[in-house]
Motif scaffolding. Structure first.
Motif, PDB file in Angstrom:
ATOM      1  N   LEU A  47       1.641   6.284   2.437  1.00 41.30           N
ATOM      2  CA  LEU A  47       1.886   4.847   2.337  1.00 41.30           C
ATOM      3  C   LEU A  47       0.621   4.172   1.818  1.00 41.30           C
ATOM      4  O   LEU A  47      -0.447   4.281   2.424  1.00 41.30           O
ATOM      5  CB  LEU A  47       2.266   4.260   3.697  1.00 41.30           C
ATOM      6  N   LEU A  48       0.767   3.480   0.687  1.00 43.31           N
ATOM      7  CA  LEU A  48      -0.312   2.679   0.133  1.00 43.31           C
ATOM      8  C   LEU A  48       0.058   1.221   0.398  1.00 43.31           C
ATOM      9  O   LEU A  48       0.891   0.635  -0.304  1.00 43.31           O
ATOM     10  CB  LEU A  48      -0.486   2.942  -1.361  1.00 43.31           C
ATOM     11  N   SER A  49      -0.522   0.657   1.442  1.00 42.71           N
ATOM     12  CA  SER A  49      -0.077  -0.640   1.960  1.00 42.71           C
ATOM     13  C   SER A  49      -0.457  -1.782   1.022  1.00 42.71           C
ATOM     14  O   SER A  49      -1.613  -1.872   0.572  1.00 42.71           O
ATOM     15  CB  SER A  49      -0.688  -0.885   3.346  1.00 42.71           C
ATOM     16  N   ASN A  50       0.546  -2.651   0.723  1.00 42.57           N
ATOM     17  CA  ASN A  50       0.346  -3.896  -0.040  1.00 42.57           C
ATOM     18  C   ASN A  50      -0.393  -3.668  -1.361  1.00 42.57           C
ATOM     19  O   ASN A  50      -1.177  -4.516  -1.796  1.00 42.57           O
ATOM     20  CB  ASN A  50      -0.423  -4.922   0.797  1.00 42.57           C
ATOM     21  N   MET A  51      -0.125  -2.544  -2.011  1.00 42.99           N
ATOM     22  CA  MET A  51      -0.882  -2.215  -3.223  1.00 42.99           C
ATOM     23  C   MET A  51      -0.358  -2.960  -4.450  1.00 42.99           C
ATOM     24  O   MET A  51      -1.144  -3.410  -5.291  1.00 42.99           O
ATOM     25  CB  MET A  51      -0.848  -0.702  -3.472  1.00 42.99           C
ATOM     26  N   TYR A  52       0.963  -3.086  -4.567  1.00 45.42           N
ATOM     27  CA  TYR A  52       1.518  -3.739  -5.754  1.00 45.42           C
ATOM     28  C   TYR A  52       1.483  -5.253  -5.577  1.00 45.42           C
ATOM     29  O   TYR A  52       2.010  -5.795  -4.601  1.00 45.42           O
ATOM     30  CB  TYR A  52       2.952  -3.278  -6.007  1.00 45.42           C
ATOM     31  N   GLN A  53       0.860  -5.922  -6.539  1.00 42.72           N
ATOM     32  CA  GLN A  53       0.758  -7.380  -6.521  1.00 42.72           C
ATOM     33  C   GLN A  53       1.702  -7.968  -7.573  1.00 42.72           C
ATOM     34  O   GLN A  53       1.486  -7.799  -8.771  1.00 42.72           O
ATOM     35  CB  GLN A  53      -0.686  -7.810  -6.802  1.00 42.72           C
ATOM     36  N   ARG A  54       2.723  -8.624  -7.099  1.00 38.51           N
ATOM     37  CA  ARG A  54       3.676  -9.250  -8.014  1.00 38.51           C
ATOM     38  C   ARG A  54       3.022 -10.425  -8.755  1.00 38.51           C
ATOM     39  O   ARG A  54       2.184 -11.131  -8.176  1.00 38.51           O
ATOM     40  CB  ARG A  54       4.887  -9.771  -7.245  1.00 38.51           C
ATOM     41  N   PRO A  55       3.411 -10.655  -9.995  1.00 38.14           N
ATOM     42  CA  PRO A  55       2.889 -11.834 -10.706  1.00 38.14           C
ATOM     43  C   PRO A  55       3.312 -13.150 -10.059  1.00 38.14           C
ATOM     44  O   PRO A  55       2.623 -14.157 -10.198  1.00 38.14           O
ATOM     45  CB  PRO A  55       3.482 -11.694 -12.119  1.00 38.14           C
ATOM     46  N   ASP A  56       4.446 -13.121  -9.340  1.00 36.36           N
ATOM     47  CA  ASP A  56       4.927 -14.329  -8.650  1.00 36.36           C
ATOM     48  C   ASP A  56       4.755 -14.200  -7.142  1.00 36.36           C
ATOM     49  O   ASP A  56       5.637 -14.588  -6.365  1.00 36.36           O
ATOM     50  CB  ASP A  56       6.397 -14.588  -8.996  1.00 36.36           C
ATOM     51  N   SER A  57       3.618 -13.621  -6.725  1.00 29.34           N
ATOM     52  CA  SER A  57       3.410 -13.384  -5.301  1.00 29.34           C
ATOM     53  C   SER A  57       3.286 -14.680  -4.500  1.00 29.34           C
ATOM     54  O   SER A  57       3.589 -14.704  -3.307  1.00 29.34           O
ATOM     55  CB  SER A  57       2.143 -12.540  -5.101  1.00 29.34           C
ATOM     56  N   ILE A  58       2.859 -15.758  -5.142  1.00 30.92           N
ATOM     57  CA  ILE A  58       2.726 -17.033  -4.414  1.00 30.92           C
ATOM     58  C   ILE A  58       4.084 -17.710  -4.279  1.00 30.92           C
ATOM     59  O   ILE A  58       4.533 -18.049  -3.188  1.00 30.92           O
ATOM     60  CB  ILE A  58       1.725 -17.953  -5.135  1.00 30.92           C
ATOM     61  N   THR A  59       4.748 -17.884  -5.401  1.00 30.67           N
ATOM     62  CA  THR A  59       6.088 -18.484  -5.413  1.00 30.67           C
ATOM     63  C   THR A  59       6.995 -17.619  -6.264  1.00 30.67           C
ATOM     64  O   THR A  59       6.663 -17.353  -7.434  1.00 30.67           O
ATOM     65  CB  THR A  59       6.047 -19.913  -5.996  1.00 30.67           C
ATOM     66  N   PRO A 138      -9.306  -2.934  -2.403  1.00 26.50           N
ATOM     67  CA  PRO A 138      -9.387  -1.585  -1.812  1.00 26.50           C
ATOM     68  C   PRO A 138      -7.990  -1.007  -1.582  1.00 26.50           C
ATOM     69  O   PRO A 138      -7.051  -1.725  -1.256  1.00 26.50           O
ATOM     70  CB  PRO A 138     -10.122  -1.813  -0.486  1.00 26.50           C
ATOM     71  N   ILE A 139      -7.896   0.303  -1.774  1.00 22.98           N
ATOM     72  CA  ILE A 139      -6.630   1.013  -1.546  1.00 22.98           C
ATOM     73  C   ILE A 139      -6.567   1.428  -0.082  1.00 22.98           C
ATOM     74  O   ILE A 139      -7.441   2.151   0.410  1.00 22.98           O
ATOM     75  CB  ILE A 139      -6.522   2.243  -2.460  1.00 22.98           C
ATOM     76  N   ILE A 140      -5.538   0.960   0.622  1.00 25.05           N
ATOM     77  CA  ILE A 140      -5.325   1.319   2.036  1.00 25.05           C
ATOM     78  C   ILE A 140      -4.243   2.392   2.060  1.00 25.05           C
ATOM     79  O   ILE A 140      -3.059   2.106   1.796  1.00 25.05           O
ATOM     80  CB  ILE A 140      -4.904   0.092   2.863  1.00 25.05           C
ATOM     81  N   VAL A 141      -4.616   3.629   2.343  1.00 27.30           N
ATOM     82  CA  VAL A 141      -3.696   4.762   2.265  1.00 27.30           C
ATOM     83  C   VAL A 141      -3.707   5.528   3.579  1.00 27.30           C
ATOM     84  O   VAL A 141      -4.742   5.665   4.235  1.00 27.30           O
ATOM     85  CB  VAL A 141      -4.079   5.696   1.081  1.00 27.30           C
ATOM     86  N   ASP A 142      -2.537   6.001   3.969  1.00 28.62           N
ATOM     87  CA  ASP A 142      -2.403   6.777   5.201  1.00 28.62           C
ATOM     88  C   ASP A 142      -1.119   7.589   5.125  1.00 28.62           C
ATOM     89  O   ASP A 142      -0.225   7.313   4.306  1.00 28.62           O
ATOM     90  CB  ASP A 142      -2.361   5.858   6.422  1.00 28.62           C
ATOM     91  N   PHE A 143      -1.021   8.619   5.986  1.00 25.71           N
ATOM     92  CA  PHE A 143       0.215   9.378   6.077  1.00 25.71           C
ATOM     93  C   PHE A 143       1.321   8.501   6.660  1.00 25.71           C
ATOM     94  O   PHE A 143       1.065   7.622   7.494  1.00 25.71           O
ATOM     95  CB  PHE A 143       0.037  10.616   6.970  1.00 25.71           C
ATOM     96  N   SER A 144       2.542   8.748   6.202  1.00 21.36           N
ATOM     97  CA  SER A 144       3.682   7.970   6.669  1.00 21.36           C
ATOM     98  C   SER A 144       4.721   8.897   7.280  1.00 21.36           C
ATOM     99  O   SER A 144       4.932  10.019   6.784  1.00 21.36           O
ATOM    100  CB  SER A 144       4.308   7.191   5.505  1.00 21.36           C
ATOM    101  N   PRO A 145       5.413   8.450   8.345  1.00 20.32           N
ATOM    102  CA  PRO A 145       6.456   9.289   8.941  1.00 20.32           C
ATOM    103  C   PRO A 145       7.753   9.310   8.140  1.00 20.32           C
ATOM    104  O   PRO A 145       8.664  10.079   8.461  1.00 20.32           O
ATOM    105  CB  PRO A 145       6.678   8.643  10.312  1.00 20.32           C
ATOM    106  N   VAL A 146       7.856   8.498   7.099  1.00 20.19           N
ATOM    107  CA  VAL A 146       9.103   8.395   6.334  1.00 20.19           C
ATOM    108  C   VAL A 146       9.288   9.648   5.476  1.00 20.19           C
ATOM    109  O   VAL A 146       8.407  10.001   4.677  1.00 20.19           O
ATOM    110  CB  VAL A 146       9.100   7.146   5.437  1.00 20.19           C
ATOM    111  N   THR A 147      10.407  10.307   5.650  1.00 21.05           N
ATOM    112  CA  THR A 147      10.766  11.454   4.816  1.00 21.05           C
ATOM    113  C   THR A 147      12.163  11.315   4.219  1.00 21.05           C
ATOM    114  O   THR A 147      12.468  11.951   3.216  1.00 21.05           O
ATOM    115  CB  THR A 147      10.713  12.761   5.631  1.00 21.05           C
ATOM    116  N   ASP A 148      13.003  10.464   4.815  1.00 21.46           N
ATOM    117  CA  ASP A 148      14.364  10.240   4.323  1.00 21.46           C
ATOM    118  C   ASP A 148      14.485   8.772   3.910  1.00 21.46           C
ATOM    119  O   ASP A 148      14.654   7.892   4.752  1.00 21.46           O
ATOM    120  CB  ASP A 148      15.385  10.596   5.405  1.00 21.46           C
TER     121      ASP A 148
END
Length: 301
Positions: A47-59, A138-148
């Protein structure tokens, strides 16, 4: 009791572990959740938390200057990010799936989930990404329990019928075009199939049944070889010339071991040898005396 706890683990009936964290890898309550968020020590999913920043992230639908954004431009921006991230992650191993959330809630916005084919590939990527930056963040990365991801995805969103919008607690996964998917994953399959064919031995490609049958056939061949070798050794040792430790001379006659003599016989033989030696010495002295007399008579002065 243990079977019951195992059957309800990660479900709504589990009063200890958070079902949303287990299914989605994120919980809207965060650290304030009344249930446990057990992070896995190893997993094929990162899991890379909040990595993608949308161009319309404010509105939504509007850029930072308040101008409307063309949906095509937003899709191009997303696919550029997806391709860039895919190529970087693919350096560490084969990717099964790369999913990016389109949710707007704080605990899910811009979350990136990458599932590798092998856990060791995910571990390698985790070490490589830790401490790095992307687009100045900064990239916030960690193992995730999601497999399905079928359990984590909002089915109503896939049918364009989710009435919760971007604040749904299930994943709203942003889609890429078929052309880009075919390009990225097709290129990956060709690359990793070539690397596997070069690095892995044929033994690793065979199934358990093939390996077990192969090992049994190999053992049978080995046993047959040993049997034939033992038979040949047996024929050699049981031949008439080698039977019971006896040997034959080149002429075909049997060579017997010498018979040990008694003490009296040995003394008699020694006396006989001494007599023969004395007689030989006397005969030699007589012959020497005769030659000397002939030599003196032949000299001339």
């Amino acid at each position: 009791m243990a079977e019951h706890l195992a059957s309800i683990f990660g479900t709504e009936k589990d009063r200890v572990n958070c079902p949303f964290y287990f299914k989605i890898g994120a919980c809207r309550h965060g650290d304030r959740c009344s249930r446990l968020h057990t992070k896995p020590s190893i997993s094929p999913t990162l899991l890379l938390s909040n990595m993608y920043q949308r161009p319309d992230s404010i509105t939504p639908g509007v850029d930072a200057q308040g101008l409307p954004i063309d949906p095509k431009k937003m899709q191009e921006h997303f696919e550029d990010f997806y391709e860039d991230l895919f190529e970087e992650l693919n350096k560490h191993g084969e990717i099964e799936s790369l999913n990016i959330c389109d949710n707007l809630a704080d605990h899910m916005v811009g979350n990136v989930y990458v599932q590798f084919r092998e856990e060791e590939h995910a571990s390698k990527a985790l070490k490589a990404l830790t401490g790095r930056f992307y687009a100045g963040r900064p990239i916030i990365v960690d193992f995730s329990p999601v497999t399905d991801f079928r359990e984590a995805t909002c089915r109503q969103y896939e049918e364009d019928a989710c009435n919760r919008g971007g604040y749904c607690n299930f994943m709203h996964l942003k889609r890429i075009s078929r052309e880009l998917r075919r390009q990225l994953f097709g290129r990956q399959r060709r690359r990793h199939s070539r690397s596997r064919s070069r690095s892995r031995s044929p033994y690793r490609h065979r199934s358990y049944e093939e390996r077990s049958h192969g090992s049994r056939s190999h053992s049978r061949r080995h046993d047959d070889d040993e049997y034939r070798e033992s038979q040949s050794r047996r024929r050699k040792t049981s031949s008439p010339s080698r039977r019971r430790g006896r040997s034959r001379s080149p002429g075909g006659r049997r060579v017997r071991s010498p018979v040990r003599e008694g003490s009296e016989e040995r003394r008699a033989k020694i006396e006989q040898w001494n007599r023969e030696k004395e007689e030989a010495d006397r005969a030699g002295n007589v012959a020497a005396a005769g030659s000397d007399s002939r030599t003196d008579n032949g000299y001339t002065h």
